[in-house]
Scaffold this motif. Structure first.
Motif, mmCIF file in Angstrom:
data_model
loop_
_atom_site.group_PDB
_atom_site.id
_atom_site.type_symbol
_atom_site.label_atom_id
_atom_site.label_comp_id
_atom_site.label_asym_id
_atom_site.label_seq_id
_atom_site.Cartn_x
_atom_site.Cartn_y
_atom_site.Cartn_z
ATOM 1 N N GLY A 52 17.652 -25.772 42.094
ATOM 2 C CA GLY A 52 16.647 -24.720 42.434
ATOM 3 C C GLY A 52 15.345 -24.978 41.868
ATOM 4 O O GLY A 52 14.882 -26.095 41.543
ATOM 5 N N ASP A 53 14.236 -24.102 41.931
ATOM 6 C CA ASP A 53 13.037 -24.222 41.362
ATOM 7 C C ASP A 53 12.966 -24.308 39.868
ATOM 8 O O ASP A 53 12.977 -23.538 39.213
ATOM 9 C CB ASP A 53 11.944 -23.058 41.735
ATOM 10 C CG ASP A 53 10.638 -22.860 41.331
ATOM 11 O OD1 ASP A 53 10.196 -23.844 40.360
ATOM 12 O OD2 ASP A 53 10.029 -22.513 42.027
ATOM 13 N N VAL A 54 12.934 -25.457 39.419
ATOM 14 C CA VAL A 54 12.934 -26.005 38.111
ATOM 15 C C VAL A 54 11.874 -25.083 37.185
ATOM 16 O O VAL A 54 12.464 -24.664 36.048
ATOM 17 C CB VAL A 54 12.501 -27.525 37.787
ATOM 18 C CG1 VAL A 54 12.651 -27.826 36.144
ATOM 19 C CG2 VAL A 54 13.681 -28.253 38.600
ATOM 20 N N PHE A 55 10.657 -25.090 37.414
ATOM 21 C CA PHE A 55 9.688 -24.435 36.489
ATOM 22 C C PHE A 55 10.178 -22.791 36.639
ATOM 23 O O PHE A 55 9.877 -22.156 35.563
ATOM 24 C CB PHE A 55 8.171 -24.636 37.260
ATOM 25 C CG PHE A 55 7.660 -25.894 36.647
ATOM 26 C CD1 PHE A 55 8.434 -26.870 35.712
ATOM 27 C CD2 PHE A 55 6.607 -26.446 37.249
ATOM 28 C CE1 PHE A 55 7.939 -27.932 35.367
ATOM 29 C CE2 PHE A 55 6.086 -27.585 36.873
ATOM 30 C CZ PHE A 55 6.847 -28.482 35.866
ATOM 31 N N ALA A 56 10.365 -22.294 37.787
ATOM 32 C CA ALA A 56 10.706 -20.810 37.764
ATOM 33 C C ALA A 56 11.653 -20.550 36.860
ATOM 34 O O ALA A 56 11.740 -19.659 35.878
ATOM 35 C CB ALA A 56 10.851 -20.316 39.243
ATOM 36 N N VAL A 57 12.691 -21.388 36.891
ATOM 37 C CA VAL A 57 14.175 -21.190 36.000
ATOM 38 C C VAL A 57 13.598 -21.257 34.588
ATOM 39 O O VAL A 57 13.923 -20.554 33.671
ATOM 40 C CB VAL A 57 15.233 -22.019 36.512
ATOM 41 C CG1 VAL A 57 16.466 -21.788 35.436
ATOM 42 C CG2 VAL A 57 15.739 -21.746 37.846
ATOM 43 N N ALA A 58 12.932 -22.269 34.305
ATOM 44 C CA ALA A 58 12.460 -22.575 32.779
ATOM 45 C C ALA A 58 11.628 -21.625 32.443
ATOM 46 O O ALA A 58 11.776 -21.255 31.284
ATOM 47 C CB ALA A 58 11.986 -24.121 32.664
ATOM 48 N N GLN A 59 10.850 -21.094 33.195
ATOM 49 C CA GLN A 59 9.873 -19.840 32.618
ATOM 50 C C GLN A 59 10.882 -18.756 32.413
ATOM 51 O O GLN A 59 10.617 -18.069 31.257
ATOM 52 C CB GLN A 59 8.858 -19.491 34.045
ATOM 53 C CG GLN A 59 7.846 -18.605 33.664
ATOM 54 C CD GLN A 59 6.863 -18.584 34.441
ATOM 55 O OE1 GLN A 59 6.749 -18.740 35.685
ATOM 56 N NE2 GLN A 59 5.457 -18.184 34.158
#
Length: 164
Positions: A52-59
């Motif tokens: 998935g969206d790496v930055f969205a999940v990390a955020q």
């Protein structure tokens, strides 16, 4: 030299009593980073990572981590956080194939104690989440350094890290 307040009369660790402190607005900004390879950079940039969206999940992971800091760091006080913001920025040097994600975590509260640990936890967990989401593509990623960049409020005053 200031008196250490994290030990009781028996020399054992204790949570500091902050009830005598003044409630103030407190902020902290922490920075971490993760060095990735070109393939991981491409996947994150293109949004093609299979998880998935790496930055969205990390955020989201960083925000959740800031809110749970007192559950994982034994002497941290549970705090009512009033704001958490996590930002990602690429630092790229195409000549050296250097692809680094810079992570900035800002945490705010109005309370009796600071939010440095919450900001550091948020930045660290965001970096760890990027690693987790991309490890199938390459395990050679390097996390860190992680550091406090700025803090405001409280008895000890403001702090800003001096740039090297």
């Amino acid at each position: 030299m200031s008196e250490l307040t994290h030990f009781n009369e028996q020399g054992r660790a204790k949570m500091v009593d902050v009830s005598g402190k003044q409630e103030t607005v407190r902020t902290a900004i922490a920075k971490s980073s993760i060095l990735v390879n070109e393939r991981i950079y491409q996947q994150i940039s293109e949004g093609s990572n299979k998880k998935g969206d790496v930055f969205a999940v990390a955020q989201v992971a960083g925000i959740m981590a800031a809110k749970q800091t007192s559950s994982i760091i034994p002497m941290c006080h549970p705090l009512a956080l009033t704001g958490i913001n996590i930002q990602f920025e690429w630092n790229i040097d195409p000549n050296t194939a250097h692809y680094e994600v810079l992570i900035l975590a800002e945490v705010k509260t109005k309370g009796l104690t600071g939010v440095e640990m919450e900001a550091l936890t948020a930045a660290s967990v965001a970096a760890l989440t990027i690693y987790d989401m991309c490890k199938a593509v390459g395990k050679e990623m390097i996390i860190g350094p992680t550091m406090l960049m700025n803090k405001t409020g409280g008895k000890n005053g403001d702090f800003t890290r001096q740039q090297d």
